[in-house]
Motif scaffolding. Sequence first.
Motif, PDB file in Angstrom:
ATOM      1  N   ILE A  28      42.758 -23.043   1.666  1.00  0.00           N
ATOM      2  CA  ILE A  28      42.954 -22.749   0.244  1.00  0.00           C
ATOM      3  C   ILE A  28      41.794 -21.857  -0.186  1.00  0.00           C
ATOM      4  N   LYS A  29      42.091 -20.665  -0.701  1.00  0.00           N
ATOM      5  CA  LYS A  29      41.050 -19.747  -1.139  1.00  0.00           C
ATOM      6  C   LYS A  29      40.966 -19.762  -2.660  1.00  0.00           C
ATOM      7  N   LEU A  30      39.776 -20.078  -3.167  1.00  0.00           N
ATOM      8  CA  LEU A  30      39.580 -20.205  -4.603  1.00  0.00           C
ATOM      9  C   LEU A  30      38.523 -19.244  -5.142  1.00  0.00           C
TER      10      LEU A  30
ATOM     11  N   THR B 117      36.114 -12.282  -5.582  1.00  0.00           N
ATOM     12  CA  THR B 117      34.707 -12.278  -5.169  1.00  0.00           C
ATOM     13  C   THR B 117      34.603 -12.229  -3.651  1.00  0.00           C
ATOM     14  N   THR B 118      33.679 -11.436  -3.152  1.00  0.00           N
ATOM     15  CA  THR B 118      33.434 -11.336  -1.717  1.00  0.00           C
ATOM     16  C   THR B 118      32.028 -11.839  -1.395  1.00  0.00           C
ATOM     17  N   VAL B 119      31.808 -12.110  -0.125  1.00  0.00           N
ATOM     18  CA  VAL B 119      30.479 -12.572   0.314  1.00  0.00           C
ATOM     19  C   VAL B 119      29.431 -11.512   0.008  1.00  0.00           C
ATOM     20  N   GLN B 120      29.768 -10.251   0.219  1.00  0.00           N
ATOM     21  CA  GLN B 120      28.814  -9.159   0.003  1.00  0.00           C
ATOM     22  C   GLN B 120      28.393  -9.048  -1.465  1.00  0.00           C
ATOM     23  N   SER B 121      29.273  -9.458  -2.370  1.00  0.00           N
ATOM     24  CA  SER B 121      28.936  -9.356  -3.799  1.00  0.00           C
ATOM     25  C   SER B 121      28.046 -10.481  -4.282  1.00  0.00           C
TER      26      SER B 121
ATOM     27  N   ASN C 286      19.625 -21.736  -2.977  1.00  0.00           N
ATOM     28  CA  ASN C 286      19.456 -22.415  -1.690  1.00  0.00           C
ATOM     29  C   ASN C 286      20.499 -22.069  -0.630  1.00  0.00           C
ATOM     30  N   LEU C 287      21.748 -21.820  -1.050  1.00  0.00           N
ATOM     31  CA  LEU C 287      22.832 -21.653  -0.080  1.00  0.00           C
ATOM     32  C   LEU C 287      23.002 -20.208   0.368  1.00  0.00           C
ATOM     33  N   ALA C 288      23.415 -20.038   1.620  1.00  0.00           N
ATOM     34  CA  ALA C 288      23.766 -18.713   2.129  1.00  0.00           C
ATOM     35  C   ALA C 288      25.057 -18.253   1.462  1.00  0.00           C
ATOM     36  N   PRO C 289      25.229 -16.951   1.258  1.00  0.00           N
ATOM     37  CA  PRO C 289      26.405 -16.436   0.532  1.00  0.00           C
ATOM     38  C   PRO C 289      27.746 -16.869   1.118  1.00  0.00           C
ATOM     39  N   ASP C 290      27.862 -16.916   2.461  1.00  0.00           N
ATOM     40  CA  ASP C 290      29.149 -17.265   3.070  1.00  0.00           C
ATOM     41  C   ASP C 290      29.530 -18.723   2.854  1.00  0.00           C
ATOM     42  N   ILE C 291      28.525 -19.574   2.595  1.00  0.00           N
ATOM     43  CA  ILE C 291      28.807 -20.981   2.264  1.00  0.00           C
ATOM     44  C   ILE C 291      28.953 -21.140   0.753  1.00  0.00           C
ATOM     45  N   PHE C 292      28.106 -20.444   0.026  1.00  0.00           N
ATOM     46  CA  PHE C 292      28.091 -20.519  -1.431  1.00  0.00           C
ATOM     47  C   PHE C 292      29.446 -20.160  -2.018  1.00  0.00           C
ATOM     48  N   ILE C 293      30.105 -19.142  -1.445  1.00  0.00           N
ATOM     49  CA  ILE C 293      31.378 -18.655  -1.985  1.00  0.00           C
ATOM     50  C   ILE C 293      32.468 -19.718  -1.898  1.00  0.00           C
ATOM     51  N   ARG C 294      32.344 -20.670  -0.981  1.00  0.00           N
ATOM     52  CA  ARG C 294      33.333 -21.741  -0.840  1.00  0.00           C
ATOM     53  C   ARG C 294      32.918 -23.017  -1.565  1.00  0.00           C
TER      54      ARG C 294
END
Length: 217
Positions: A72-74, A78-82, A158-166
Motif C-alpha cells: 500500500i503506497k501512501l 512525494t519521492t525519496v529524493q524530495s 533521525n530517519l533515513a529518507p527511504d524509511i521516513f517516506i513510509r
Amino acid sequence: MAVTRNQSKGDSVTSTPMKSPSPSSSYSGRKSVRSRIDPTTNLTFGSIVTIGIVASIILQVSLAYLVMNDKIKLNGKTTVQSLMTLGNRLEYILRFQAIHVVWLVITTALVVFSRLSTGAVNPLEGFENLVISAKQVHTNSMEQFLLIFVNQLILATNLAPDIFIRVIPLLNILFAISRVLFWLGYPKYRTCGFFSGMTPITLTTIYNAYALINFLF
C-alpha cells in the motif's frame, strides 16, 4: 471527687483507628473486576482487554507490513529524493496532520451534539455525566495527537529518507484508525483503539530517545 457513671463510661471509651486496606484486599478487588462478566458479550473484562490487545497487535503488524513493503503506497507524489532536506520533511509531516485536524473537529462536534441532545448545555448544572463519553474521546484524541505529532517532528531529524517516506504515513493512518476504534468501543471495548494508538507513540518515543543518546555520546 466522686466520679459519675457517665464520666466513667466516657473515660473508658477509646477510639478505634481506621484500618487501611491491605495489599491482599486491593489485589482481590482488582482480580474481581477482571473476572466480572460483561452482559453484552458474556466475556470477563479481563478477556475483553486481552482480545483488544491481540486485535491491536494484528492490526498494527498487518498495516506495517503492507505499508513498509509498498503493498500500500501512501506517499502520494512525494519521492525519496524530495525528502533530503529538513524543510521538505517537515512539509511532508504537516500534510498528514490534516487527518487529525479533521478528526478533532469531528470529536468537538460530537461533544456539542451530546450537549444539545441531552440538555447538558451548562457544565455547571451537574449533568456532565451525560456527555462524559464524548468528552473523554475528544480529550484522549488531543493527548495522543500531541504525542504522535511531536514524535514525527523528531523523526524528521533521525530517519533515513527511504524509511521516513513510509513511516510517516503509516503512523498517521494507523493513528486515525485507532481513534475511530477507540470511539466505537468506548468505554468497555476501547482497548484495541487505545493500544493501536499508544503502541506507535511508545515505539517512536523509545527510538527518538535512543537517537538522542547516540547524538550526545
